[in-house]
Design a protein around this motif. Structure first.
Motif, PDB file in Angstrom:
ATOM      1  N   GLY A   1      -2.633  12.628  -0.924  1.00  0.00           N
ATOM      2  CA  GLY A   1      -3.578  11.614   0.008  1.00  0.00           C
ATOM      3  C   GLY A   1      -4.320  10.594  -0.804  1.00  0.00           C
ATOM      4  O   GLY A   1      -4.937   9.740  -0.183  1.00  0.00           O
ATOM      5  N   SER A   2      -4.045  10.302  -2.229  1.00  0.00           N
ATOM      6  CA  SER A   2      -4.442   9.099  -2.844  1.00  0.00           C
ATOM      7  C   SER A   2      -3.580   7.935  -2.216  1.00  0.00           C
ATOM      8  O   SER A   2      -2.478   8.033  -1.864  1.00  0.00           O
ATOM      9  CB  SER A   2      -4.276   9.538  -4.252  1.00  0.00           C
ATOM     10  N   GLU A   3      -4.202   6.672  -2.457  1.00  0.00           N
ATOM     11  CA  GLU A   3      -3.669   5.449  -2.093  1.00  0.00           C
ATOM     12  C   GLU A   3      -3.527   4.594  -3.406  1.00  0.00           C
ATOM     13  O   GLU A   3      -4.513   4.475  -4.199  1.00  0.00           O
ATOM     14  CB  GLU A   3      -4.529   4.800  -0.937  1.00  0.00           C
TER      15      GLU A   3
ATOM     16  N   LEU B   1       0.925  -1.058   0.119  1.00  0.00           N
ATOM     17  CA  LEU B   1      -0.016   0.128  -0.024  1.00  0.00           C
ATOM     18  C   LEU B   1       0.969   1.215  -0.038  1.00  0.00           C
ATOM     19  O   LEU B   1       1.711   1.556   0.604  1.00  0.00           O
ATOM     20  CB  LEU B   1      -0.912  -0.097   1.079  1.00  0.00           C
TER      21      LEU B   1
ATOM     22  N   ARG C   1       1.021   5.510   0.005  1.00  0.00           N
ATOM     23  CA  ARG C   1       0.039   6.560   0.178  1.00  0.00           C
ATOM     24  C   ARG C   1       0.664   7.880  -0.542  1.00  0.00           C
ATOM     25  O   ARG C   1       1.770   8.126  -0.349  1.00  0.00           O
ATOM     26  CB  ARG C   1       0.047   6.892   1.736  1.00  0.00           C
TER      27      ARG C   1
ATOM     28  N   GLU D   1      -2.857   0.473  -3.995  1.00  0.00           N
ATOM     29  CA  GLU D   1      -2.592  -0.786  -3.774  1.00  0.00           C
ATOM     30  C   GLU D   1      -1.877  -1.763  -4.768  1.00  0.00           C
ATOM     31  O   GLU D   1      -2.499  -1.899  -5.867  1.00  0.00           O
ATOM     32  CB  GLU D   1      -4.075  -1.578  -3.448  1.00  0.00           C
TER      33      GLU D   1
END
Length: 335
Positions: A140-142, A134, A136, A144
């Protein structure tokens, strides 16, 4: 997504090969391949003679490697002439012969590079084989990342750009507003996915890319194809892009299947074996090589646990009427 070292239908534990023997066989294979190329220099001839004189094991391994190279050449010629009638001689030595052939194939084509070194150098974030990650981002977007995946981040004043360099990923996008006006765009193999909402998945494959929308909408643009080069996807829709054929028609997508890797499963629904092999290779060490394009195009369907993918490969090849030979942990050849 841990990996169990098992093989075959009985779950037999794999033991590591003898390091000295492995080193000798690898050296013998390199010399056999080298002799098939340009003439040896004087220094190379002296080096080979000295290496052969060091041990009877060296000479035996070299003679075996030369025999295998000759046999591999014969198999290749026979496959072109009649793909359905290829037979490997001396079946009592099938495993050792085919395994050595796999090493030679890998050495002559550079297929021992499981991860592209150029991708590794270009990546800002990447995940290891068999391990998800994960990430970041600063907005602020993530992201995976599925196993053996990589991205490069290209945030500018005009755009929040991401390039998917390898593998696949799920993007959860920080929304516009509160001082953020830049669009979020993911590029993969020539296709560009622009977020009009919050969550979508992108997979990069050898010939193009696939985009699946999990929430809200995503605009996908790519050169040519049935959709005129641009589509807007709603949740539960997907589109594939192929470098040769352009953007394909929009299709319904099972979100659970598309992101099953997050829960430890891989789901294939009429997927070409070559593409399946690439995905399996992200979860297990060692390269999977498909011997010919006709076999690589055969379609595969099934659900497999990511913790049992050695067994999965056995199941797939058995269902297709194919065979595998392996040199642990370098390469598995499906033929």
């Amino acid at each position: 997504m841990t990996r169990r070292h098992v093989t075959g239908d009985r779950g037999t534990t794999v033991t590591s090969p003898d390091p000295r023997r492995t080193e000798i066989e690898a050296a013998a294979s390199r010399w056999a391949v080298r002799l098939g190329g340009a003439p040896l220099s004087d220094a190379e001839r002296r080096s080979l003679s000295a290496w052969l004189a060091e041990s009877r094991d060296h000479r035996a391994a070299f003679e075996h490697a030369e025999a295998v190279l000759s046999e591999l050449s014969r198999i290749g010629r026979a496959a072109k002439a009649s793909p359905r009638r290829v037979v490997i001689r001396r079946r009592t030595r099938l495993y050792r012969l085919a395994a050595a052939a796999a090493v030679l194939l890998a050495l002559t084509t550079g297929l021992l590079w499981v991860r592209d070194p150029l991708v590794m150098l270009a990546a800002d974030f990447q995940s290891a084989t068999g391990e998800a990650r994960l990430v970041r981002l600063t907005d602020g977007s993530e992201v995976e990342l599925s196993p053996a995946s990589a991205i490069a981040v290209h945030f500018t004043g005009a755009e929040r750009g991401i390039e998917l360099l390898a593998g696949e990923a799920v993007f959860t996008v920080a929304p516009l507003g509160d001082g953020e006006a830049r669009p979020f765009v993911v590029e993969a193999n020539g296709a560009r996915a622009r977020a009009l909402g919050t969550q979508f998945a992108v997979e990069r494959v050898a010939t193009g890319a696939r985009v699946v929308v999990l929430e809200h909408r995503v605009e996908v643009a790519a050169p040519g194809g049935a959709e005129g080069g641009r589509v807007v996807l709603a949740p539960g829709q997907s589109v594939r892009y192929d470098r040769d054929g352009g953007l394909k028609a929009v299709a319904a997508a099972d979100i659970g299947e598309a992101t099953a890797w997050r829960d430890g499963y891989l789901v294939f629904d009429r997927i070409p074996l070559g593409e399946v092999a690439d995905k399996l290779g992200r979860y297990r060490h060692g390269r999977i090589v498909i011997a010919d394009s006709a076999l690589a195009s055969r379609q595969v369907s099934g659900v497999f646990r990511t913790s049992e993918l050695d067994t999965a490969l056995d199941v797939i090849t058995r269902e297709l009427g194919a065979r595998t030979v392996s040199v642990f942990p370098l390469v598995t050849v499906v033929y």
